[in-house]
Motif scaffolding. Structure first.
Motif, PDB file in Angstrom:
ATOM      1  N   VAL A  44      27.508  47.380  40.916  1.00 43.96           N
ATOM      2  CA  VAL A  44      27.737  45.973  41.256  1.00 43.96           C
ATOM      3  C   VAL A  44      27.328  45.687  42.696  1.00 43.96           C
ATOM      4  N   THR A  45      26.585  46.611  43.305  1.00 39.77           N
ATOM      5  CA  THR A  45      26.123  46.410  44.667  1.00 39.77           C
ATOM      6  C   THR A  45      25.295  45.130  44.763  1.00 39.77           C
ATOM      7  N   GLY A  46      25.545  44.390  45.811  1.00 41.17           N
ATOM      8  CA  GLY A  46      24.830  43.132  45.991  1.00 41.17           C
ATOM      9  C   GLY A  46      25.501  41.963  45.305  1.00 41.17           C
ATOM     10  N   ARG A  47      26.543  42.241  44.543  1.00 42.90           N
ATOM     11  CA  ARG A  47      27.291  41.178  43.863  1.00 42.90           C
ATOM     12  C   ARG A  47      28.761  41.298  44.234  1.00 42.90           C
ATOM     13  N   GLN A  48      29.474  40.209  44.131  1.00 39.23           N
ATOM     14  CA  GLN A  48      30.882  40.198  44.505  1.00 39.23           C
ATOM     15  C   GLN A  48      31.770  40.082  43.272  1.00 39.23           C
ATOM     16  N   PHE A  49      32.945  40.678  43.345  1.00 40.02           N
ATOM     17  CA  PHE A  49      33.981  40.407  42.362  1.00 40.02           C
ATOM     18  C   PHE A  49      34.682  39.112  42.765  1.00 40.02           C
ATOM     19  N   VAL A  50      35.014  38.317  41.786  1.00 36.79           N
ATOM     20  CA  VAL A  50      35.665  37.037  42.023  1.00 36.79           C
ATOM     21  C   VAL A  50      37.153  37.246  42.290  1.00 36.79           C
ATOM     22  N   ALA A  51      37.715  36.490  43.212  1.00 35.02           N
ATOM     23  CA  ALA A  51      39.138  36.595  43.523  1.00 35.02           C
ATOM     24  C   ALA A  51      39.974  36.252  42.288  1.00 35.02           C
ATOM     25  N   PRO A  52      41.131  36.886  42.109  1.00 36.09           N
ATOM     26  CA  PRO A  52      41.994  36.589  40.949  1.00 36.09           C
ATOM     27  C   PRO A  52      42.468  35.146  40.955  1.00 36.09           C
ATOM     28  N   ALA A  53      42.933  34.701  39.785  1.00 37.37           N
ATOM     29  CA  ALA A  53      43.501  33.354  39.673  1.00 37.37           C
ATOM     30  C   ALA A  53      44.765  33.256  40.502  1.00 37.37           C
ATOM     31  N   SER A  54      45.099  32.049  40.897  1.00 39.77           N
ATOM     32  CA  SER A  54      46.291  31.844  41.717  1.00 39.77           C
ATOM     33  C   SER A  54      47.570  32.045  40.918  1.00 39.77           C
ATOM     34  N   GLU A 110      48.319  23.225  33.918  1.00 39.99           N
ATOM     35  CA  GLU A 110      47.834  22.964  35.273  1.00 39.99           C
ATOM     36  C   GLU A 110      47.141  24.188  35.856  1.00 39.99           C
ATOM     37  N   ASP A 111      47.738  25.353  35.652  1.00 38.85           N
ATOM     38  CA  ASP A 111      47.155  26.588  36.185  1.00 38.85           C
ATOM     39  C   ASP A 111      45.798  26.880  35.560  1.00 38.85           C
ATOM     40  N   MET A 112      45.710  26.721  34.243  1.00 38.90           N
ATOM     41  CA  MET A 112      44.466  27.057  33.563  1.00 38.90           C
ATOM     42  C   MET A 112      43.384  26.013  33.833  1.00 38.90           C
ATOM     43  N   ARG A 113      43.780  24.775  33.976  1.00 39.91           N
ATOM     44  CA  ARG A 113      42.805  23.726  34.327  1.00 39.91           C
ATOM     45  C   ARG A 113      42.182  24.043  35.700  1.00 39.91           C
ATOM     46  N   LYS A 114      43.003  24.435  36.636  1.00 40.88           N
ATOM     47  CA  LYS A 114      42.519  24.767  37.975  1.00 40.88           C
ATOM     48  C   LYS A 114      41.578  25.975  37.920  1.00 40.88           C
ATOM     49  N   ARG A 115      41.989  27.030  37.213  1.00 37.40           N
ATOM     50  CA  ARG A 115      41.171  28.240  37.145  1.00 37.40           C
ATOM     51  C   ARG A 115      39.867  27.994  36.384  1.00 37.40           C
ATOM     52  N   PHE A 116      39.950  27.187  35.334  1.00 33.64           N
ATOM     53  CA  PHE A 116      38.755  26.818  34.572  1.00 33.64           C
ATOM     54  C   PHE A 116      37.702  26.197  35.492  1.00 33.64           C
ATOM     55  N   LEU A 117      38.118  25.265  36.338  1.00 31.47           N
ATOM     56  CA  LEU A 117      37.180  24.606  37.237  1.00 31.47           C
ATOM     57  C   LEU A 117      36.593  25.586  38.248  1.00 31.47           C
ATOM     58  N   GLU A 118      37.414  26.545  38.696  1.00 31.23           N
ATOM     59  CA  GLU A 118      36.918  27.554  39.631  1.00 31.23           C
ATOM     60  C   GLU A 118      35.824  28.407  38.987  1.00 31.23           C
ATOM     61  N   LEU A 119      36.089  28.918  37.790  1.00 36.63           N
ATOM     62  CA  LEU A 119      35.118  29.786  37.128  1.00 36.63           C
ATOM     63  C   LEU A 119      33.872  29.012  36.713  1.00 36.63           C
ATOM     64  N   LYS A 120      34.062  27.759  36.294  1.00 42.69           N
ATOM     65  CA  LYS A 120      32.904  26.943  35.939  1.00 42.69           C
ATOM     66  C   LYS A 120      32.005  26.734  37.149  1.00 42.69           C
ATOM     67  N   MET A 121      32.600  26.439  38.286  1.00 44.10           N
ATOM     68  CA  MET A 121      31.822  26.248  39.506  1.00 44.10           C
ATOM     69  C   MET A 121      31.068  27.521  39.869  1.00 44.10           C
ATOM     70  N   LEU A 122      31.713  28.664  39.755  1.00 50.72           N
ATOM     71  CA  LEU A 122      31.073  29.933  40.082  1.00 50.72           C
ATOM     72  C   LEU A 122      29.940  30.246  39.115  1.00 50.72           C
ATOM     73  N   ALA A 123      30.163  29.971  37.827  1.00 56.06           N
ATOM     74  CA  ALA A 123      29.115  30.230  36.832  1.00 56.06           C
ATOM     75  C   ALA A 123      27.881  29.392  37.124  1.00 56.06           C
ATOM     76  N   HIS A 124      28.082  28.164  37.572  1.00 52.99           N
ATOM     77  CA  HIS A 124      26.971  27.260  37.826  1.00 52.99           C
ATOM     78  C   HIS A 124      26.379  27.420  39.227  1.00 52.99           C
ATOM     79  N   SER A 125      26.955  28.284  40.029  1.00 48.17           N
ATOM     80  CA  SER A 125      26.443  28.499  41.376  1.00 48.17           C
ATOM     81  C   SER A 125      25.324  29.540  41.341  1.00 48.17           C
ATOM     82  N   ASP A 126      24.700  29.754  42.493  1.00 46.17           N
ATOM     83  CA  ASP A 126      23.707  30.824  42.588  1.00 46.17           C
ATOM     84  C   ASP A 126      24.280  32.037  43.323  1.00 46.17           C
ATOM     85  N   MET A 127      25.609  32.114  43.389  1.00 46.99           N
ATOM     86  CA  MET A 127      26.257  33.254  44.041  1.00 46.99           C
ATOM     87  C   MET A 127      26.019  34.533  43.248  1.00 46.99           C
TER      88      MET A 127
END
Length: 571
Positions: A459-469, A550-567
């Motif tokens: 996974v060198t060159g890539r990051q692990f995503v921070a856990p859900a809140s 509420e928790d899952m809605r928040k996490r869903f938006l986080e993962l969706k944003m990351l999936a659509h990013s170029d990170m």
């Protein structure tokens, strides 16, 4: 005595010592240890008998010290074995429209899949394997790229997104496909027999040494012979295996069109004539959620013109039709099973099967009348869960014949195959090498060793995503020592929102959050208490459900944003 011979003798003694230590450690864990061992083993090197309870702490301490002393030696031997391993062949059996339980090994009491069942006993069967988008061409683009749809953008058959009025094609650079990397970077002979599924050109010279694309039919005449597509897939794969350059390792994708229906043909599924005697006396159970009540519980915008409902009418709206369609579907599955056995036997006869990574999986699941639907697309369990069986020469013995319930995804296939060929996944890839789940000394099973460090390097060159809140770290997309416990699902709108509406989800093992973006419509399901996804908790007054939403809605938006990013991330 030569230096080489002396080195080999020393290495042999080290290996023998390591084996003995491993045996002793294993035997120490059994209740019958004292009575089953011969006396010469029962006498410890320190002169203590290994039976007195008063000496237990001293024995345990001594055992720990000896194991710590031996561990570097064991790691060194394993690392040397790994480095000296001959490059593995890789064969991927990639079927179409199979859901996770279209296997005898998965507990299906009707379908006959003896070859795949036997393969599961020789490898690992992953019970929670899912796709990130449940439709054939997007899953195949994900296989070839190791990326989510959000990144490779291949939304429509034959084309991707529309940018400034221009329809984009498969947007992954040609030299970054799975085939091209194996061929150009690892010197593999690469072959494809069956459904490519993109309907756009891949550079043959860059990607393939052997290529045959068959898609969209069950019977077709070639010359004087009427071929069944599974028969043709098998023959093409055999042609490659028997004519390939045997001085190089190979990667072969046997991409079966079965069990996909022939769209537009009222018969839908056309098995081979030889299979028609199968399942004649069987009765296929109607799914528990295959009811009118379940259909009425679908969101309000699921009308009779929804394509899933239309295809339900093609296949399942009458009991006799349901029986006929499912029997033909199972017949085609059994034909694929037979084909897999034929091809594996060729490798066995050639003497290369023991050095071949074997993977069986599929591109998406399938509704068999659940929720009043047919086919795939939506985030329900029947649609997103697909089979995955892996038999790997590197597999640690204790994992052989086991099941694994981690969330493995189709984005992991590219990383796993590339890693087996000695290549690192590209930084743009989003999956992870699944072999860490069945190789004992990899980091996922405990403290890192030499092999584990290489696994972490994947996974060198890539990051692990921070856990859900929420969940106190329980929900995450993976860490260096843990596998993912949640994932983001996406499917674009197809044609128009009434035909196949867009759907997205956050999937966990306890709850699943749905979002239908064309209608800004949300759903929440408790999978532990409602595995059929019948009772939407979105309007529940229960404080626990409100907090979960509420928790899952928040996490869903986080993962969706990351999936659509170029990170550069592991997702």
């Amino acid at each position: 005595m030569s230096t080489t011979l002396a080195s080999k003798l020393v290495l042999g003694l080290i290996i023998l010592s390591a084996i003995l230590m491993a045996t002793l450690c294993k035997l120490h864990q059994t209740p019958s240890f004292q009575t089953n061992l011969p006396n010469w083993i029962m006498d410890s090197p320190t002169g203590m008998r290994l039976g007195g309870s008063s000496d237990k702490n001293a024995r345990d301490q001594k055992r720990r010290e000896m194991k710590e002393q031996q561990q570097p030696v064991i790691e060194e031997v394993e690392e040397e074995e790994e480095e000296n391993r001959k490059p593995m062949n890789i064969i991927l059996f990639y079927a179409d429209d199979w859901r996770h339980d279209t296997l005898g090994a998965a507990g299906n009491p009707i379908v006959k899949t003896p070859v795949l069942d036997a393969l599961a006993k020789e490898g690992v069967r992953f019970t929670e394997n899912c796709v990130t988008t449940s439709i054939c061409w997007i899953s195949r683009a994900t296989l070839y790229s190791g990326q989510y749809l959000a990144r490779h953008h291949f939304e429509m058959l034959g084309r991707g997104r529309t940018v400034n009025g221009t329809q984009m094609g498969f947007e992954v650079p040609q030299n970054e496909t799975l085939y091209a990397l194996l061929k150009q970077k690892a010197n593999y002979t690469t072959a494809h027999a069956g459904k490519l599924g993109l309907w756009v050109g891949l550079d043959d010279k860059l990607n393939f040494d052997f290529f045959v694309d068959e898609d969209g039919w069950h019977y077709r005449k070639f010359g004087n012979k009427l071929w069944h597509v599974t028969e043709k897939n098998t023959a093409d794969a055999l042609r490659f295996l028997t004519t390939r350059d045997k001085s190089r390792p190979f990667f072969l994708n046997v991409a079966y069109f079965a069990t996909h229906a022939v769209d537009g043909d009222k018969r839908q599924y056309l098995p081979q004539n030889e299979s028609m005697t199968m399942y004649v006396n069987d009765t296929i159970p109607i799914p528990v959620t295959g009811t009118e009540e379940a259909w009425k519980k679908m969101p309000y915008f699921f009308g009779e013109n929804n394509e899933g409902r239309t295809r339900w009418r093609w296949r399942f709206d009458e009991p006799e039709k349901h029986q006929s369609m499912m029997k033909n579907y199972y017949r085609m599955a059994s034909e694929v099973d037979t084909s897999v056995g034929t091809l594996l036997e060729v490798l066995r006869a050639e003497g290369v099967l023991n050095n071949t990574l074997v993977i069986f999986t599929t591109d998406n699941g399938n509704f068999h009348a659940e929720h009043g639907l047919a086919d795939k697309w939506y985030p329900h369990q029947e649609s997103i869960r697909v089979p995955l069986i892996i038999k790997d020469p590197r597999m640690s013995p204790e994992f052989i014949g086991t099941t694994n319930d981690e969330f493995t995804l189709n984005i992991d296939l590219a990383a796993t195959i590339l890693s087996a060929a000695g290549l690192e996944p590209l930084p743009t890839m989003m999956g992870r090498d699944m072999s860490v789940l069945y190789r004992k000394n990899m980091a996922i099973h405990g403290s890192p060793t030499a092999q584990a460090r290489r696994a972490t390097h994947s996974v060198t060159g890539r990051q692990f995503v921070a856990p859900a809140s929420d969940g106190d770290g329980k929900y995450h997309s993976g860490t260096e020592t843990k596998w993912r416990t949640e994932f983001f699902y996406e499917h674009p709108m197809h044609s128009n929102r009434n035909y196949i509406p867009a759907s997205e989800a956050l999937v966990r093992k306890d709850y699943k959050y749905f979002y239908w973006p064309n209608f800004q419509y949300e759903q929440l399901f408790d999978l532990q208490n409602d595995p059929g996804e019948m009772n939407d908790l979105f309007n529940s007054a229960n404080p626990e459900h409100k907090a979960k939403l509420e928790d899952m809605r928040k996490r869903f938006l986080e993962l969706k944003m990351l999936a659509h990013s170029d990170m550069k991330i592991v997702l």
